[in-house]
Enzyme design. Structure first.
Site, PDB file in Angstrom:
ATOM      1  CD  GLU A 128      -3.097  -0.619   0.126  1.00 58.74           C
ATOM      2  OE1 GLU A 128      -2.802  -0.814  -1.068  1.00 58.74           O
ATOM      3  OE2 GLU A 128      -4.181  -0.149   0.507  1.00 58.74           O
ATOM      4  CB  THR A 181      -5.487   8.033  -2.594  1.00 62.69           C
ATOM      5  OG1 THR A 181      -6.009   6.885  -3.267  1.00 62.69           O
ATOM      6  CG2 THR A 181      -5.666   7.836  -1.097  1.00 62.69           C
TER       7      THR A 181
END
Lengths: 306, 306
Positions: A128, A181
């Site tokens: 991630e 994001t």
């Protein structure tokens, strides 16, 4: 066995009130990945289908995870990785998490399963970080554990599996636009009124309670987000209308999946979910927005061998 | 029957992470109240023992609640109320809530039980307003429902009963000093960092999850309050030490009861609770602070006839 072929589920994080703390995995949507031991001792991304992602191991979420696990375990072998993306990155459905968790699960098997699920989540968080810039646990926890998962604490990392009522379905509409994001994060305030925070944790309590007790209506009433949704919905075409139509057609509740742009709804029962999907999709047909739509049970397990 | 004698439990609100949203009731501590129908048609506070509280009906929590219920029901009778306070107001243990909930419960019985528990909480909130200046639901919800209760929403008011694991005990130490609710409120920031809010609702999720699954250790790990405790503990003598000693002697966790000054600990099993009580009390014996200490099961019911 020198080859592992796995399915790694897409995940919905935040789940309205549970911003940065709750996620669930989808049964019917996810990536397929193939892992083969090699003698070179190296990790290699040999093929990526369905999305343009880096083939360089240290930039690829799955590559990073596999490399760190082999190093940590002092493995004598390397791994070749093939990735078949079944949905677009940047969807808000945990695309990098699916790659990361898939790699963690498969490499753990090849190593003889030395690691517990929570350790697999920790390795996945490195993927991630490579893909999104920070070690977020929610999507990878959902992909590893399956079902609903609560990230109770980061230090130390503690994940709590929450039971899923058997008739709970998710409908997910993915407008084919990109929300970064970092943009979705930037738009959020750093501070929030205590009042809003209290409303949010009261709903988290309601959601968890509804999941344990199988109270679908309580789950629905708890799907309220006063913290992120008011800011992030601006990135998503016709968000209010899609949500409104979902609820009007029988969804328990609806919200933004992860940082968007996908919109999820939770629904009781498959036939109701099909109605909700139609109503949500109708908004993007009447106000044309290129989109994909998925109906899925909540996965009762995480990454799995196929 | 023209007389009702009831026990109305003391309550612990907030429960660390659940600020303004979670409360539980104590089995072994609470007020006793007697209600008698009268023909005058009026509410009268005929006697108060154990605390100095207003006898004027419109300033007394129980009086306000009784009056409003009789008016709402268009009752033909009045009620005389006797209150025996078994613990001090200003304790952080829901003293006015016990009076309010007791009145709501007893008057409802005299009226033939026209009101549901949530409606009784609404009437009780009027007593809270009379006593504390605002219509807070958590303590009265705990007193009416018993056990653990979540205030999921105020508009509309929705209360969720959360199951209590059978071996859960509370230890409560009440230093005999006064902390005014308004002071305890004033010291809190109006805004909090999103990070802190996320930590708090992750712990609310953990606490609710632990209560449902009977995972005592998860309950304990979730008893963390990064929002109110850091500010309010300054009002409470030796708070950190009492909490530390509670946990060192086997408590699952500990925190401030309501807005203080009482300190609660949750403990698995009675014999462990006795050890924890000793350790907490020792702090106030070594650093002399006048105090009372209570060991109690979590009440599995709210106000009851005695």
């Amino acid at each position: 066995m020198d080859t592992r072929r796995i399915f790694s589920p897409a995940t919905v994080a935040n789940v309205s009130c549970g911003f940065d703390a709750i996620a669930f995995a989808l049964e019917a949507l996810g990536d397929e990945m193939t892992f083969r031991k090699n003698e070179s001792g190296e990790v290699r991304i040999t093929r990526i289908e369905g999305a343009e992602l880096p083939l360089e191991v240290d930039k690829n979420a799955a590559g990073v995870v596999a490399q760190r696990m082999l190093t940590a375990a002092n493995a004598s072998f390397g791994v070749d990785i093939e990735i078949q993306k079944k949905y677009k990155p940047g969807s808000g459905l945990g695309s990098s998490a699916a790659s990361s968790a898939g790699a963690a699960f498969a490499v753990n098997q090849m190593l003889g399963e030395p690691y517990e699920p929570t350790q697999l989540v920790k390795f996945s968080m490195l993927g991630e970080e490579a893909a999104c810039g920070s070690q977020i646990a929610d999507n990878v926890a959902g992909a590893i554990f399956g079902g609903f998962v609560l990230v109770r604490s980061y230090h130390p990392l503690e994940l709590v599996s929450i039971p899923t009522p058997s008739e709970l379905f998710a409908v997910v509409v993915h407008p084919q636009i990109e929300v970064k994001t970092e943009d979705a994060r930037r738009v959020l305030p750093k501070q929030i009124p205590v009042k809003h925070a209290v409303a949010q944790w009261a709903n988290v309590g309601g959601l968890i309670s509804g999941l344990y007790s199988g109270d679908y209506d309580l789950i629905g009433r708890s799907l309220v987000d006063v913290v992120a949704e008011p800011f992030r919905k601006e990135f998503i075409p016709h968000f209010d209308l899609v949500k409104e139509q979902a609820i009007a057609s029988g969804a328990l509740g609806a919200g933004i999946s992860g940082s968007g742009p996908s919109i999820f709804a939770l629904v009781k029962g498959r036939s109701q979910a099909e109605k909700v999907a139609k109503a949500m999709e109708a908004v993007y047909l009447e106000n044309p927005v290129d989109h994909k739509i998925y109906i899925s049970k909540i996965a009762n397990r995480g990454v799995r061998i196929i």
